[in-house]
Design an enzyme around this catalytic site. Sequence first.
Site, short mmCIF file in Angstrom:
data_model
loop_
_atom_site.label_atom_id
_atom_site.label_comp_id
_atom_site.label_asym_id
_atom_site.label_seq_id
_atom_site.Cartn_x
_atom_site.Cartn_y
_atom_site.Cartn_z
N SER A 200 0.85 -1.19 0.00
CA SER A 200 0.00 0.00 0.00
C SER A 200 0.89 1.24 0.00
O SER A 200 1.70 1.39 -0.89
CB SER A 200 -0.96 -0.02 1.18
OG SER A 200 -1.96 0.97 1.01
N ASP A 415 -8.60 -5.92 -4.72
CA ASP A 415 -8.25 -4.72 -3.96
C ASP A 415 -9.25 -3.60 -4.28
O ASP A 415 -9.41 -3.22 -5.44
CB ASP A 415 -6.83 -4.28 -4.34
CG ASP A 415 -6.25 -3.25 -3.40
OD1 ASP A 415 -7.02 -2.52 -2.74
OD2 ASP A 415 -5.01 -3.15 -3.33
N HIS A 451 -7.02 -5.88 -0.14
CA HIS A 451 -5.95 -4.89 -0.04
C HIS A 451 -4.84 -5.39 0.88
O HIS A 451 -4.95 -5.33 2.11
CB HIS A 451 -6.49 -3.56 0.47
CG HIS A 451 -5.46 -2.47 0.45
ND1 HIS A 451 -4.72 -2.16 -0.67
CD2 HIS A 451 -5.04 -1.62 1.42
CE1 HIS A 451 -3.89 -1.17 -0.39
NE2 HIS A 451 -4.06 -0.83 0.86
#
Length: 532
Positions: A200, A415, A451
Site C-alpha cells: 500500500s 483490492d 488490499h
Amino acid sequence: MTRLSPRLGIALLGGAAMGMAAVAMFAPVESVRAAPAGSCESLTGLTIAEGKIDSAVMVKQGEAITTEAGKPGLPAPAAFCRVHAVLKPTLRSEVKIEVWLPEGAAWNGKLLGAGNGGYGGTLTLPALTMRTGIAKGYAATGSDMGHLSNDVDAKWALNEPEKVVDFGHRANHLAALLAKQVVGSYYPKPLAAAYFHGCSDGGREALNEAQRYPTDYDAIIAGAPANPWTRLMAGFMADHRAAFGKPDSIIPNAKLKLLQTASLAKCDAADGVTDKVIDDPRKCSFDPGVLQCKAGDAADCLTAPQVETARALYRGTVDAKGKSIFPGYMPGAEAVAGTWDLWLTGANAQHGRFSTEFYRYMVHANPAWQPTDYDPIADPKLAAKKFAGILDASADLSAFYKRGGKLILYHGWYDAAIPPENTINYYEDLKRMQRQAASSTRLFMVPGLSHCLGGPGATGFDPLTALDQWRQGGPAPEQMVATRYDNPIFAYFGLPAKALGTRPLCAYPKVARWKGTGSTDDAGNFDCVAPS
C-alpha cells in the site's frame, strides 16, 4: 470469512533540496563501521548523525511487542535487541526509527526494511513486517515516517514542508542508513544483503527507495503500491464524488451482495473452476445494469443512480472525452469485508477521507477546505506541481537495475483501495523505460486477494523467500505457492490458522489453469500458462 479490521485495512494504504542536503550528512555505511558493541544495551552509546539512540533493550521470545502505549502487541517470534532512535535531519523533522537485531547465532546476515501504511504516524505497521523478518533471522528496521498521528490523519502536514519530505521518502532512507550502521556495530560479520518490503503506501515507499536511493537495498518487494500518490488522490476524490455526489447515488451496504452475486454468476466459472474467485476480472464483462429496478426502489435491485455509481467505480476516473485517467475496481468481491464498504461506498468510505486530508492539509493548506470545493481540473494539476516530486515514484529505476537490483511487484485482484490495473500499468512502464526491467522485475497478480491481506482466495504467500533466493543467484521466480486459510488475518500475523488449499501464483502475464484432474485445492494440479 474472517472480518478484516477496518483500522488495519485503512493503515495499509494505508523543501526536497534542503532535505537531501540533510540526508547527505549521514556517512556511508562503510565509514561508520565500528567494533562489535558486545551487548544490546551498549548500543545506546553509539554516535549517530543528527540524532540519538535513546534505548536498546533485549526482548524475550514470546514477549509482547508493543508499539503504541496502552495497546496490546503480538508476541515476539524470537529474542532480539530492540533499538529505538530519534533522528532530526532538519529543524522541523523528528523521525522515530527502530532497528531489531536477532541474537548473534540467529542472524542470517541480512537486513529487512519495512514499509509503513496510510499517512504513517506510528511504528505499528512496520512492526508487523519486522516481526516476520525476525522470525526468519533478519535484522529489521522501520520508521514512523517522521510524525505522530493516526494513519488517516494529515493534520501534521499543515505548513510543514520538511515533515512532508520525511513522509514522502526521507524517513525510510534514514532508517536504512541507521540500520546498516547499527548492524555493523553489533555483529562481527558484515552485512550480506539488504531487502525492503512494503504494501500500500509501503509499496509507494518501496518504489521510492528503488528510484531515489538505489543503493539502500539490494532487492525490493512492492505490494499494491499507492503510487503515484498525487494521481491516486485525484482518483480517490473522483470515486468519492461518484459514490456520494447525490443522496440517491449511494449504494447501501446491503445491496453490495447483489453486485457480487451477479458478477460471480457471470464470470466465476470462466477460468474452469467455480470457487467464488474470478482469476482475471478484467475479462468479466459484467454490467450492473442487469440489476436495475423495473420501477422505484427495492431490496433486490439497484436504482438507476446506483447503477451509474457502480459503473463509475468499475470504470475508474475518466476525462470529459471518456479517456481513462485512473483505473477502476474489479467485480467479484463487492460485499467481501474490507472491500467496497470500507473503501468506496460505506458511510465512512476511506477514499473520501484520504483524499480530503491530502487536499485540505497539503495541497491547499486550508483546514476549512471541503470536498465540495474540489476542482477536478485545477486541483490535480496543483497537487502534481507541488508534491509529485516529493511523494511520487517514477518508473525510472535504471540506477537500481544497474547495480543488480531485483524487484517483485504484487497486487490483489480484489483490492478496493488501490486499483489492481495501476500496478500492471506501472510494470509496463518499467519495461518500456528500461531494458533491464524485463529480467529484473516480476509481477504477481493475486486472485482473491483484497488490499494487501485477506480475501476469499489463496492469499498467503512468501515473496521474501522468493526474493532472497533470486538475489542469491537463483532463477527469477516464475511462480509462488499461495495458501488459502480459514483465518487469513491470523495467517498474515504468523498466528495459528488452518490451511484449506493451495494455488500457484504465476508471474504476469501468465495465469494458473487447472489441469482438469485432481483437487482444485492442490497447487500441483495447476499449470502457469499464457492467457488466452
